[in-house]
Design a protein around this motif. Sequence first.
Motif, PDB file in Angstrom:
ATOM      1  N   ILE A   3      23.722  21.376  20.917  1.00 19.16           N
ATOM      2  CA  ILE A   3      23.612  19.956  20.553  1.00 19.16           C
ATOM      3  C   ILE A   3      22.335  19.730  19.738  1.00 19.16           C
ATOM      4  O   ILE A   3      21.285  20.285  20.068  1.00 19.16           O
ATOM      5  CB  ILE A   3      23.523  19.079  21.828  1.00 19.16           C
ATOM      6  CG1 ILE A   3      24.719  19.348  22.746  1.00 19.16           C
ATOM      7  CG2 ILE A   3      23.436  17.591  21.477  1.00 19.16           C
ATOM      8  CD1 ILE A   3      24.379  19.385  24.210  1.00 19.16           C
ATOM      9  N   ALA A   4      22.418  18.903  18.720  1.00 16.19           N
ATOM     10  CA  ALA A   4      21.207  18.468  18.015  1.00 16.19           C
ATOM     11  C   ALA A   4      21.067  16.969  18.226  1.00 16.19           C
ATOM     12  O   ALA A   4      21.933  16.178  17.857  1.00 16.19           O
ATOM     13  CB  ALA A   4      21.310  18.787  16.529  1.00 16.19           C
ATOM     14  N   MET A   5      19.963  16.597  18.874  1.00 21.26           N
ATOM     15  CA  MET A   5      19.681  15.183  19.156  1.00 21.26           C
ATOM     16  C   MET A   5      18.844  14.663  17.995  1.00 21.26           C
ATOM     17  O   MET A   5      17.788  15.245  17.700  1.00 21.26           O
ATOM     18  CB  MET A   5      18.861  15.170  20.450  1.00 21.26           C
ATOM     19  CG  MET A   5      18.821  13.938  21.255  1.00 21.26           C
ATOM     20  SD  MET A   5      20.390  13.446  21.926  1.00 21.26           S
ATOM     21  CE  MET A   5      20.604  14.525  23.310  1.00 21.26           C
ATOM     22  N   VAL A   6      19.314  13.650  17.311  1.00 21.72           N
ATOM     23  CA  VAL A   6      18.601  13.178  16.116  1.00 21.72           C
ATOM     24  C   VAL A   6      18.232  11.710  16.318  1.00 21.72           C
ATOM     25  O   VAL A   6      19.118  10.879  16.563  1.00 21.72           O
ATOM     26  CB  VAL A   6      19.485  13.320  14.854  1.00 21.72           C
ATOM     27  CG1 VAL A   6      18.669  12.961  13.602  1.00 21.72           C
ATOM     28  CG2 VAL A   6      20.049  14.726  14.740  1.00 21.72           C
ATOM     29  N   ILE A  32      17.881  21.364  30.827  1.00 25.11           N
ATOM     30  CA  ILE A  32      17.819  21.736  32.244  1.00 25.11           C
ATOM     31  C   ILE A  32      19.216  22.108  32.737  1.00 25.11           C
ATOM     32  O   ILE A  32      19.406  23.015  33.523  1.00 25.11           O
ATOM     33  CB  ILE A  32      17.217  20.584  33.093  1.00 25.11           C
ATOM     34  CG1 ILE A  32      15.729  20.445  32.763  1.00 25.11           C
ATOM     35  CG2 ILE A  32      17.424  20.821  34.586  1.00 25.11           C
ATOM     36  CD1 ILE A  32      15.052  19.227  33.362  1.00 25.11           C
ATOM     37  N   LYS A  33      20.230  21.411  32.224  1.00 29.95           N
ATOM     38  CA  LYS A  33      21.608  21.695  32.648  1.00 29.95           C
ATOM     39  C   LYS A  33      22.203  22.908  31.935  1.00 29.95           C
ATOM     40  O   LYS A  33      23.407  23.149  32.009  1.00 29.95           O
ATOM     41  CB  LYS A  33      22.478  20.473  32.378  1.00 29.95           C
ATOM     42  CG  LYS A  33      22.257  19.378  33.404  1.00 29.95           C
ATOM     43  CD  LYS A  33      23.526  18.625  33.668  1.00 29.95           C
ATOM     44  CE  LYS A  33      23.452  18.004  35.046  1.00 29.95           C
ATOM     45  NZ  LYS A  33      24.733  17.528  35.501  1.00 29.95           N
ATOM     46  N   GLY A  34      21.392  23.600  31.151  1.00 27.69           N
ATOM     47  CA  GLY A  34      21.868  24.836  30.540  1.00 27.69           C
ATOM     48  C   GLY A  34      22.451  24.688  29.151  1.00 27.69           C
ATOM     49  O   GLY A  34      22.982  25.647  28.592  1.00 27.69           O
ATOM     50  N   HIS A  35      22.365  23.497  28.577  1.00 27.57           N
ATOM     51  CA  HIS A  35      22.841  23.349  27.205  1.00 27.57           C
ATOM     52  C   HIS A  35      21.707  23.705  26.243  1.00 27.57           C
ATOM     53  O   HIS A  35      20.539  23.678  26.613  1.00 27.57           O
ATOM     54  CB  HIS A  35      23.329  21.919  26.954  1.00 27.57           C
ATOM     55  CG  HIS A  35      24.478  21.559  27.840  1.00 27.57           C
ATOM     56  ND1 HIS A  35      25.753  22.011  27.618  1.00 27.57           N
ATOM     57  CD2 HIS A  35      24.538  20.833  28.991  1.00 27.57           C
ATOM     58  CE1 HIS A  35      26.544  21.566  28.573  1.00 27.57           C
ATOM     59  NE2 HIS A  35      25.832  20.854  29.430  1.00 27.57           N
ATOM     60  N   ASP A  36      22.112  24.002  24.995  1.00 26.86           N
ATOM     61  CA  ASP A  36      21.103  24.332  23.994  1.00 26.86           C
ATOM     62  C   ASP A  36      20.922  23.081  23.143  1.00 26.86           C
ATOM     63  O   ASP A  36      21.671  22.833  22.219  1.00 26.86           O
ATOM     64  CB  ASP A  36      21.633  25.524  23.176  1.00 26.86           C
ATOM     65  CG  ASP A  36      20.768  25.819  21.969  1.00 26.86           C
ATOM     66  OD1 ASP A  36      19.729  25.157  21.804  1.00 26.86           O
ATOM     67  OD2 ASP A  36      21.143  26.714  21.190  1.00 26.86           O
ATOM     68  N   CYS A  37      19.925  22.283  23.508  1.00 25.36           N
ATOM     69  CA  CYS A  37      19.784  20.973  22.857  1.00 25.36           C
ATOM     70  C   CYS A  37      18.443  20.877  22.122  1.00 25.36           C
ATOM     71  O   CYS A  37      17.385  20.862  22.742  1.00 25.36           O
ATOM     72  CB  CYS A  37      19.893  19.870  23.904  1.00 25.36           C
ATOM     73  SG  CYS A  37      19.804  18.224  23.201  1.00 25.36           S
ATOM     74  N   SER A  38      18.505  20.833  20.809  1.00 20.23           N
ATOM     75  CA  SER A  38      17.288  20.656  20.025  1.00 20.23           C
ATOM     76  C   SER A  38      17.140  19.180  19.672  1.00 20.23           C
ATOM     77  O   SER A  38      18.050  18.375  19.900  1.00 20.23           O
ATOM     78  CB  SER A  38      17.336  21.499  18.755  1.00 20.23           C
ATOM     79  OG  SER A  38      18.489  21.170  18.020  1.00 20.23           O
ATOM     80  N   MET A  39      15.983  18.844  19.117  1.00 22.26           N
ATOM     81  CA  MET A  39      15.747  17.428  18.796  1.00 22.26           C
ATOM     82  C   MET A  39      15.109  17.340  17.417  1.00 22.26           C
ATOM     83  O   MET A  39      14.264  18.165  17.075  1.00 22.26           O
ATOM     84  CB  MET A  39      14.815  16.856  19.857  1.00 22.26           C
ATOM     85  CG  MET A  39      14.392  15.432  19.641  1.00 22.26           C
ATOM     86  SD  MET A  39      13.832  14.751  21.195  1.00 22.26           S
ATOM     87  CE  MET A  39      12.128  15.255  21.190  1.00 22.26           C
ATOM     88  N   PHE A  40      15.510  16.356  16.642  1.00 23.38           N
ATOM     89  CA  PHE A  40      14.940  16.153  15.308  1.00 23.38           C
ATOM     90  C   PHE A  40      14.310  14.775  15.201  1.00 23.38           C
ATOM     91  O   PHE A  40      14.952  13.776  15.538  1.00 23.38           O
ATOM     92  CB  PHE A  40      16.035  16.289  14.235  1.00 23.38           C
ATOM     93  CG  PHE A  40      16.440  17.714  13.995  1.00 23.38           C
ATOM     94  CD1 PHE A  40      15.843  18.459  12.997  1.00 23.38           C
ATOM     95  CD2 PHE A  40      17.397  18.317  14.797  1.00 23.38           C
ATOM     96  CE1 PHE A  40      16.199  19.783  12.776  1.00 23.38           C
ATOM     97  CE2 PHE A  40      17.763  19.634  14.594  1.00 23.38           C
ATOM     98  CZ  PHE A  40      17.165  20.371  13.580  1.00 23.38           C
ATOM     99  N   LEU A  41      13.070  14.743  14.707  1.00 25.83           N
ATOM    100  CA  LEU A  41      12.361  13.474  14.505  1.00 25.83           C
ATOM    101  C   LEU A  41      11.676  13.498  13.145  1.00 25.83           C
ATOM    102  O   LEU A  41      11.328  14.571  12.648  1.00 25.83           O
ATOM    103  CB  LEU A  41      11.252  13.315  15.563  1.00 25.83           C
ATOM    104  CG  LEU A  41      11.634  13.186  17.022  1.00 25.83           C
ATOM    105  CD1 LEU A  41      10.363  13.222  17.874  1.00 25.83           C
ATOM    106  CD2 LEU A  41      12.385  11.891  17.270  1.00 25.83           C
ATOM    107  N   PRO A  42      11.421  12.338  12.557  1.00 26.45           N
ATOM    108  CA  PRO A  42      10.559  12.311  11.378  1.00 26.45           C
ATOM    109  C   PRO A  42       9.139  12.705  11.798  1.00 26.45           C
ATOM    110  O   PRO A  42       8.704  12.369  12.901  1.00 26.45           O
ATOM    111  CB  PRO A  42      10.591  10.837  10.938  1.00 26.45           C
ATOM    112  CG  PRO A  42      11.792  10.245  11.602  1.00 26.45           C
ATOM    113  CD  PRO A  42      11.940  10.990  12.895  1.00 26.45           C
ATOM    114  N   CYS A  43       8.429  13.398  10.910  1.00 27.17           N
ATOM    115  CA  CYS A  43       7.071  13.822  11.258  1.00 27.17           C
ATOM    116  C   CYS A  43       6.085  12.708  10.889  1.00 27.17           C
ATOM    117  O   CYS A  43       5.423  12.747   9.858  1.00 27.17           O
ATOM    118  CB  CYS A  43       6.729  15.112  10.524  1.00 27.17           C
ATOM    119  SG  CYS A  43       5.272  15.904  11.189  1.00 27.17           S
TER     120      CYS A  43
END
Length: 474
Positions: A3-6, A32-43
């Motif tokens: 998952i990519a959280m944007v 924590i639940k074992g998913h591969d979740c990255s996150m994207f934010l403006p810098c």
Amino acid sequence: MRIAMVAPEAVPYAKTGGLADVVGALQRGMNIKGHDCSMFLPCYERIQNNHDIKQILSGLRVNVGDRTYYYNVFSLDGAYFIANDFFFNRSGLYGDSRGDFPDNAERFAFFCKAVLQTQSTLGIVPEIYHVHDWQTGLLPFYLDQDSSYGHDTRSVLTIHNAGYQGVFPPSAMTSIGASKEHFRIDSLEFNGNISLLKAGIVYSDSVTTVSPTYAREITETSLGYGLEGLLSAKGVKGILNGIDYDLWDPSTDTSIHINYDVGKRSKGKSACKKHLCKILDMNDPALPVIGVIGRFSWQKGYDIIAGSLTKIISMGFNVVILGSGDLEIERSLRDIAVKFPGRVSVNIGFNDALARNIYAGSDLFLMPSRYEPCGLAQMIAMSYGSIPVVRHTGGLADTIKDHRPSRSSGTGFIFRKDDSISLLRCLGRALKAYNDRTVWQRLTKNSMMKRFTWDYAIDQYIDVYSSENRVSMN
Ligand code: GLC
């Protein structure tokens, strides 16, 4: 799942409101639940200044319409930051003292496109892009237009506040790189302008919002602010936010005067209340204290509070307010505080330690919101044994059970109309309960024991991610 959280904001990096808490907690909980979740934010400037982020990619290029933008990517702990100094090296996230930044459409169009481009560059194709609010509404649109960004990748939009829709004039079509054919009612067009939130609704596979009642309200009533028809055709699932009980626990909170748990709540709260009254120069700790924390706005009903304050005091309450926002509301609250020294304390700005002392030291917590997609403060207040007094709307209706003398399961007080009379009547009921020790003990116990955990919410999001039933708007 991958998952990519944007999002335009997330704790611990950048926060202007509850959205940031929710996005940060979701990403953490997913992993924590074992998913591969990255996150994207403006810098944003504040992220560059305050966090030890590492540059992982430089000189990347993305086209938006006929413009080419260059950017770098930084990273820290599974979060990626899209850096373009021209757009994001500013002290505000969405605006400054002059108002919203005039180039917000370009800024967030660039951000969405750059996220997709970065994933392609990294060779990562997520199964889900989970986007939040209007700032990320164009991502599902770009994903739909260009399948090279992920043929089978789905997108989910969560609406945290349908009152903010990212509306821009038709001329913005060029700067977001949308061709003229998309200036249509079944695409980006919205009452003669374009709406980036609408783009997200039309082009995402599923739409969610942050409580079941708000999901109903934005599909059935004017709280959809003109999008109710579209939202009702698309379908919106309401998933109630949680709070992180490690961060909001009066038995471990180091900012409050003494720690307490549900068993020691009586002693603990009365000591915290005395302390609160002392630090804010309130003159009679025996009186019930009402806490109020948040953004001074019409949405949150602060004008109703200002209009009722004199009467609230004459009923025998002390009131402690912390927040900022609408300058007129701020002024009227301050004027009343000057008239009633020792009875009303108005604190402008945001101060985490004071907020925690208010949750711990107040008896009641007031939220007369006209609408409230979810609301986090009432859940925090409950955890600290401060009894919520709220309007029946959105997440407030879903998290609080009205106290009735005939039942023992109440956790707070609810009123229906957005006016002073209803608010004062409700406070009258609260005062009666406060004066009955047995009833009050039960209310504080019920409130403190209530749990709104992320665990359940995350399972529901995974369900939405996995569901195949894409609703076609064509
Ligand atoms: C917005 C809403 C608020 C909600 C938060 C997180 O700030 O106004 O009700 O709790 O988003 O979803």
